[in-house]
Design an enzyme around this catalytic site. Structure first.
Site, mmCIF file in Angstrom:
data_model
loop_
_atom_site.group_PDB
_atom_site.id
_atom_site.type_symbol
_atom_site.label_atom_id
_atom_site.label_comp_id
_atom_site.label_asym_id
_atom_site.label_seq_id
_atom_site.Cartn_x
_atom_site.Cartn_y
_atom_site.Cartn_z
ATOM 1 C CG HIS A 80 -1.834 1.171 1.255
ATOM 2 N ND1 HIS A 80 -2.000 1.930 2.380
ATOM 3 C CD2 HIS A 80 -2.622 1.718 0.307
ATOM 4 C CE1 HIS A 80 -2.868 2.895 2.126
ATOM 5 N NE2 HIS A 80 -3.264 2.783 0.871
ATOM 6 C CG ASP A 107 8.749 9.755 -22.484
ATOM 7 O OD1 ASP A 107 9.936 9.497 -22.174
ATOM 8 O OD2 ASP A 107 8.271 10.901 -22.383
ATOM 9 C CE1 TYR A 109 8.242 17.650 -20.724
ATOM 10 C CE2 TYR A 109 7.611 17.963 -23.018
ATOM 11 C CZ TYR A 109 8.417 18.281 -21.945
ATOM 12 O OH TYR A 109 9.386 19.233 -22.072
ATOM 13 C CG HIS A 152 8.441 17.357 -17.155
ATOM 14 N ND1 HIS A 152 8.161 16.024 -17.361
ATOM 15 C CD2 HIS A 152 9.772 17.503 -17.386
ATOM 16 C CE1 HIS A 152 9.260 15.384 -17.701
ATOM 17 N NE2 HIS A 152 10.254 16.255 -17.729
ATOM 18 C CG ASN A 170 6.947 10.636 -18.682
ATOM 19 O OD1 ASN A 170 7.479 9.721 -19.289
ATOM 20 N ND2 ASN A 170 7.194 11.910 -18.948
#
Length: 145
Positions: A20, A28, A127, A105, A129
């Protein structure tokens, strides 16, 4: 041979080791990954797609939260839409909504320091991701023996 959805041994082991609130990233093809965290699924440009990897992991893992690189919305809107669809379906399957966060980002990159593994897809859209935060998969009280 496993007959479940996920057949990749190292990825199966990574998912099986999560507790947990543990986190993994699916990224990418261009993401810089330290060797000790790298699980490379990239075959060639676009294979496998980030969404294919995410959909497969989502079928195997209880998910509490998904953190999406906010730039995905601008650079890969079709990937972003599919990620949201996968999250909605996974939440429906597990019987509770999955929290979704978008992070700039520069903030998003910091998650790489606290994940159990980083899975490199063949996604060649920058980007694209995300971070998956593992949830709990306890048996509900009404279904316990």
């Amino acid at each position: 041979m496993r007959k479940g959805t996920l057949l990749n041994g190292p990825l199966t082991a990574l998912v099986g080791d999560l507790g947990h609130s543990d986190k993994i990233m699916i990224v990418d093809a261009g993401w810089p990954i330290p060797a000790d965290l790298r699980l490379d699924l990239c075959l060639t440009h676009g294979i496998p797609r980030l969404t294919q990897v995410f959909a497969t992991v989502a079928q195997e893992l209880s998910i509490e939260r998904v953190i999406i690189d906010a730039e995905m919305q601008n650079h890969g809107p079709e990937v972003h839409s599919e990620v949201l669809r996968i999250i909605a379906a996974a939440g429906q399957d597990q019987g509770e909504a999955i929290t979704i966060d978008h992070e700039p980002h520069d903030t998003f990159k910091h998650h790489a320091r606290s994940v159990k593994g980083i899975v490199r897809s063949g996604e060649c859209i920058p980007y694209c991701n995300l971070v998956i935060v593992a949830g709990l998969a306890f048996t509900p009280r009404d279904r316990r023996p």
